[in-house]
Design a protein around this motif. Structure first.
Motif, short mmCIF file in Angstrom:
data_model
loop_
_atom_site.label_atom_id
_atom_site.label_comp_id
_atom_site.label_asym_id
_atom_site.label_seq_id
_atom_site.Cartn_x
_atom_site.Cartn_y
_atom_site.Cartn_z
N TYR A 83 -3.52 -0.95 -4.16
CA TYR A 83 -2.71 -1.80 -3.67
C TYR A 83 -1.90 -2.14 -4.97
CZ TYR A 83 -5.67 -2.55 0.39
OH TYR A 83 -6.46 -2.07 1.30
N HIS A 84 -0.39 -2.10 -4.88
CA HIS A 84 0.25 -2.15 -6.23
C HIS A 84 1.76 -2.99 -5.70
CE1 HIS A 84 -2.27 1.07 -8.06
NE2 HIS A 84 -2.07 1.44 -6.77
N ASP A 85 2.42 -3.39 -7.06
CA ASP A 85 3.35 -4.02 -6.89
C ASP A 85 4.57 -3.50 -6.25
OD1 ASP A 85 5.54 -5.67 -7.77
OD2 ASP A 85 4.96 -5.83 -9.74
N ILE A 86 5.07 -4.32 -5.21
CA ILE A 86 6.23 -3.83 -4.29
C ILE A 86 7.45 -3.27 -5.37
CG2 ILE A 86 5.18 -4.65 -2.17
CD1 ILE A 86 7.28 -6.97 -2.36
N ARG A 87 7.40 -4.06 -6.43
CA ARG A 87 8.73 -4.05 -7.21
C ARG A 87 8.68 -2.55 -7.91
NH1 ARG A 87 8.36 -9.42 -10.58
NH2 ARG A 87 6.04 -8.85 -10.26
N VAL A 88 7.49 -2.17 -8.14
CA VAL A 88 7.19 -0.73 -8.65
C VAL A 88 7.43 0.22 -7.39
CG1 VAL A 88 5.76 0.98 -10.04
CG2 VAL A 88 6.02 -1.59 -10.46
N LYS A 95 0.92 -1.16 -0.01
CA LYS A 95 -0.08 0.06 0.05
C LYS A 95 0.89 1.34 0.03
CE LYS A 95 -4.00 2.03 2.52
NZ LYS A 95 -4.71 1.86 3.64
N PRO A 96 1.25 1.78 -1.08
CA PRO A 96 1.94 2.93 -1.07
C PRO A 96 1.34 4.23 -0.72
CG PRO A 96 1.30 2.43 -3.55
CD PRO A 96 0.84 1.37 -2.57
N ASP A 97 2.14 5.33 -0.30
CA ASP A 97 1.43 6.69 0.14
C ASP A 97 1.10 7.29 -1.29
OD1 ASP A 97 1.94 6.33 2.72
OD2 ASP A 97 3.75 7.01 2.84
N GLY A 98 0.05 8.00 -1.34
CA GLY A 98 -0.43 9.14 -2.24
C GLY A 98 -1.03 8.26 -3.27
N VAL A 99 -1.06 6.93 -3.43
CA VAL A 99 -1.90 6.21 -4.53
C VAL A 99 -2.69 5.39 -3.92
CG1 VAL A 99 -1.26 4.42 -6.33
CG2 VAL A 99 0.34 6.17 -5.76
N PRO A 154 8.69 0.22 -4.03
CA PRO A 154 9.47 -0.67 -2.90
C PRO A 154 9.23 -0.17 -1.59
CG PRO A 154 10.78 0.95 -4.15
CD PRO A 154 9.53 0.82 -4.90
N GLU A 155 8.82 1.21 -1.34
CA GLU A 155 8.71 1.82 -0.08
C GLU A 155 6.95 1.62 0.40
OE1 GLU A 155 10.91 3.18 1.66
OE2 GLU A 155 12.20 2.60 -0.03
N ALA A 156 6.34 0.80 -0.23
CA ALA A 156 4.65 0.58 0.00
C ALA A 156 4.99 -0.14 1.32
CB ALA A 156 4.27 -0.24 -1.26
N ALA A 157 3.59 0.21 1.99
CA ALA A 157 3.57 -0.32 3.44
C ALA A 157 2.91 -1.89 3.28
CB ALA A 157 2.31 0.44 4.17
N ARG A 158 3.18 -2.66 4.24
CA ARG A 158 2.81 -4.10 4.33
C ARG A 158 2.26 -4.41 5.64
NH1 ARG A 158 7.34 -7.60 1.26
NH2 ARG A 158 5.65 -9.33 1.61
N LEU A 159 1.35 -5.41 5.75
CA LEU A 159 0.97 -5.87 7.03
C LEU A 159 1.96 -7.09 7.45
CD1 LEU A 159 -2.94 -5.80 6.58
CD2 LEU A 159 -1.75 -4.44 8.29
N PRO A 160 2.49 -6.88 8.64
CA PRO A 160 3.26 -8.05 9.41
C PRO A 160 2.51 -9.40 9.08
CG PRO A 160 3.53 -6.17 10.44
CD PRO A 160 2.61 -5.61 9.60
N GLY A 161 3.05 -10.37 8.80
CA GLY A 161 2.29 -11.85 8.95
C GLY A 161 1.52 -12.00 7.65
N LEU A 162 1.24 -10.98 6.64
CA LEU A 162 0.34 -10.93 5.62
C LEU A 162 1.13 -10.95 4.36
CD1 LEU A 162 -3.25 -10.35 5.05
CD2 LEU A 162 -1.99 -9.06 3.69
N VAL A 163 0.75 -11.77 3.34
CA VAL A 163 1.30 -11.30 1.93
C VAL A 163 0.11 -11.31 0.95
CG1 VAL A 163 2.59 -12.50 -0.11
CG2 VAL A 163 3.14 -12.79 2.29
N LEU A 164 -0.06 -10.21 0.25
CA LEU A 164 -0.94 -10.05 -0.54
C LEU A 164 -0.34 -10.19 -1.99
CD1 LEU A 164 -3.64 -8.91 -1.29
CD2 LEU A 164 -3.01 -6.57 -1.06
N PHE A 165 -0.99 -11.13 -2.83
CA PHE A 165 -0.32 -11.73 -3.91
C PHE A 165 -1.27 -11.78 -5.22
CE2 PHE A 165 0.46 -15.60 -6.63
CZ PHE A 165 1.75 -15.09 -7.22
N ARG A 166 -0.89 -11.39 -6.22
CA ARG A 166 -1.77 -11.20 -7.36
C ARG A 166 -1.16 -12.11 -8.65
NH1 ARG A 166 -1.94 -5.96 -9.50
NH2 ARG A 166 -0.32 -6.40 -11.09
N PHE A 167 -1.78 -12.96 -9.40
CA PHE A 167 -1.50 -13.86 -10.38
C PHE A 167 -2.35 -13.51 -11.52
CE2 PHE A 167 -1.56 -18.05 -12.54
CZ PHE A 167 -0.29 -18.38 -12.29
#
Length: 568
Positions: free
Chosen positions: A439-444, A432-436, A446-459
């Motif tokens: 939910y978006h790809d963390i490769r695009v 979850k990036p700031d200002g956008v 990299p500073e996006a926030a994440r929840l500890p213990g949870l992986v949000l994955f898209r296929f």
């Protein structure tokens, strides 16, 4: 249920609704079109390895048949430069390079009959989607390879000699050896280069002037004026007088396999070309493209031509553009063209007896150069290297293996490219990036926030047998990447299908994750896909409570159960 005959025979509707005000424009457009149909028909017949007269026979019958069964107002059919090498390949494969002209004509008519039957059946079965089997990159590569093949094949005729060779490499070698042996007929070369220069110059600077007609008229007048026949220039000679003769197509059953394979390739190319050309001109005239009826119309045109010593035909973008620019309103333009060619054969068959063969070669070479699309290759290189590679592979398939194998290569590459995208689809771990929003790809990001213990994955693909194990291996890798993972949430909106193989993999994967203390969760799964999950009884292992309507709902449920907060 009553059948509306006009749906299957559009010519009836045109005849009933024809306006007298259209006739002058259709007449003028038809006469103008004839000046293009005659030389191109003859040139493309020779390109196919057939007598020039068969190009005129083919043009007459296909125009008349399409006027009855074709749905487009102004689409023009006829012999085509892209089909010529394919027809020649079939004839050489069945009869050899030095075939008797009568047998070659009979074989080509049988080929047209098979192509027509295939197209009509495809239209009735509503198989217009088959045109999509040739993707744009492979089509670009195929056409460039075809252009090179045609160019090399016509150069000997332009230089006034012939070569014995089958395929690009053999023809190139034969042409080079002919030059080295001094076989060039200077007068032929001058006539051919002159014709090519006239066509190219007028196309470039005076596009409304029919360059092909000007080149044909001037070169034909030059033959008696300069005694070119005595200087070694081949000419067409007097054409047979009269309307095309009725002749039932015939061929040996032993040739059926070769003919059927060739017909299939020609059908695919003709279908692809027709749908794309019809789409362009339908948009200009306010019509809707009726792809299935187009197949019926072109199939009927091929069948009609096959009974009058004709060969396979397709649509022509250049001739359709000429008809449009000349004011054509309906298929009466094509009928006028067919009648005009018939009058030529009946009353003045000797009019074109002095037409030089090098000029016909120039007509074909000009058409070949128009098939080539090097800017498209450059664009593919800049935009997507993988698709550029597909275009190069299709190009090499045509150039090195031949026209018909090249079609198989192009179709195979298009299908493999689809499988490649499904097999290894885009995958992303989201944050979850700031200002956008969203939910978006963390490769695009990299500073996006994440929840500890949870992986949000898209296929980004349907989950099927070809990629189920790719999905499983990626989920396993994510599960093992952090011992603190509790939930793996799959943002499932891009997953448009799940087959039984994938269902079995999911069941095993969920059981494996459960043993690791990790929950497999799905969010935004489409209703039809969820129904399949229920049908496969996957909810025996996957907790029904782990399906959420939105990603936000899944994240909120996780936060309620763990108290986790977003962090970077």
């Amino acid at each position: 249920m009553a059948i509306d005959l006009r749906e299957w025979v559009p010519g009836i509707g045109v005849a009933r609704g024809y306006k007298a005000a259209w006739l002058p424009k259709d007449l003028v457009a038809g006469i103008v079109l004839t000046t293009l149909l005659v030389p191109q028909g003859m040139a493309y017949a020779e390109l196919a390895g057939l007598p020039a007269i068969t190009g005129l026979y083919t043009s007459i019958l296909c125009l008349l048949a399409y006027a009855v069964f074709g749905p487009s107002r102004i689409l023009v059919l006829g012999p085509d430069s892209s089909l010529g090498p394919m027809i020649a390949t079939v004839l050489v494969g069945s009869l050899g390079a030095a075939a008797d002209p009568a047998r070659a004509v009979a074989m080509a008519s049988g080929l047209a009959l098979l192509v027509g039957i295939m197209l009509v059946l495809a239209g009735i079965a509503k198989l217009g989607f088959l045109a999509d089997l040739l993707s744009h990159p492979t089509q670009v590569g195929y056409m460039n390879g075809l252009a090179l093949t045609i160019l090399i094949g016509q150069l000997p005729k332009l230089f006034g000699f012939s070569v014995d060779g089958d395929g690009l490499i053999a023809e190139t070698r034969g042409f080079v050896e002919g030059l080295a042996d001094g076989k060039t007929v200077t007068a032929s070369l001058v006539v051919g280069v002159f014709g090519l220069a006239v066509i190219g110059a007028l196309r470039r600077w005076l596009p409304r002037v029919p360059g092909i007609l000007v080149a044909v008229v001037l070169s034909t007048l030059a033959v008696p004026l300069f005694g070119l026949v005595d200087r070694g220039v081949d000419v067409v000679g007097a054409l047979p007088q009269g309307f095309p003769p009725f002749d039932v197509p015939s061929f040996d059953l032993s040739d059926l396999g070769v003919l059927a394979a060739g017909a299939l390739g020609i059908t695919l190319v003709s279908l692809t070309d027709t749908i794309s050309t019809a789409s362009v001109f339908a948009g200009r005239t306010g019509q809707e493209v009726r792809g299935n009826q187009e197949m019926v119309g072109i199939g009927a045109a091929n069948i009609a031509a096959s009974f009058f010593q004709g060969f396979p035909v397709s649509t022509s973008g250049s001739r359709t553009a000429v008809a449009e620019q000349s004011g054509a309103r309906t298929q009466v333009t094509g009928v006028v063209g067919a009648v005009a060619i018939s009058m030529l054969l009946i009353f003045v068959p000797g009019l074109l007896r002095n037409l030089p063969s090098p000029t016909l070669a120039a007509v074909v070479i000009a058409a070949a150069l128009s098939l080539a699309d090097f800017p498209a290759m450059t664009s593919l290189w800049r935009r997507r290297r993988v698709e550029f590679s597909l275009a190069i592979a299709a190009f090499l398939g045509v150039a090195l293996l031949g026209v018909l194998p090249g079609i198989a290569v192009a179709v195979g590459l298009s299908v493999l490219n689809v499988f490649r995208r499904v097999w290894w689809p885009y995958q992303a771990v989201l944050g979850k990036p700031d200002g956008v929003s969203g939910y978006h790809d963390i490769r695009v990001y990299p500073e996006a926030a994440r929840l500890p213990g949870l992986v949000l994955f898209r296929f980004d693909a349907p989950l099927i047998f070809a990629n189920a194990r790719v999905f499983r291996d990626r989920i396993r890798a994510l599960a093992q990447s952090d011992p603190g993972i509790k939930w793996i949430v799959v943002a499932a909106e891009p997953i448009t299908d799940i087959d039984t193989t994938a269902a079995d993999v999911l069941e095993e994967l969920d059981e494996e994750l459960n043993r690791m203390g990790i929950s497999l969760v799905f969010a935004e799964m489409k209703s039809p896909v969820h129904e399949k999950i229920d049908r496969y009884q996957l909810t025996r292992t996957i907790d029904p409570a782990h399906f959420f309507p939105t990603v936000e709902d899944a994240i909120a449920a996780y936060q309620r159960s763990t108290g986790a907060e977003w962090s970077r």
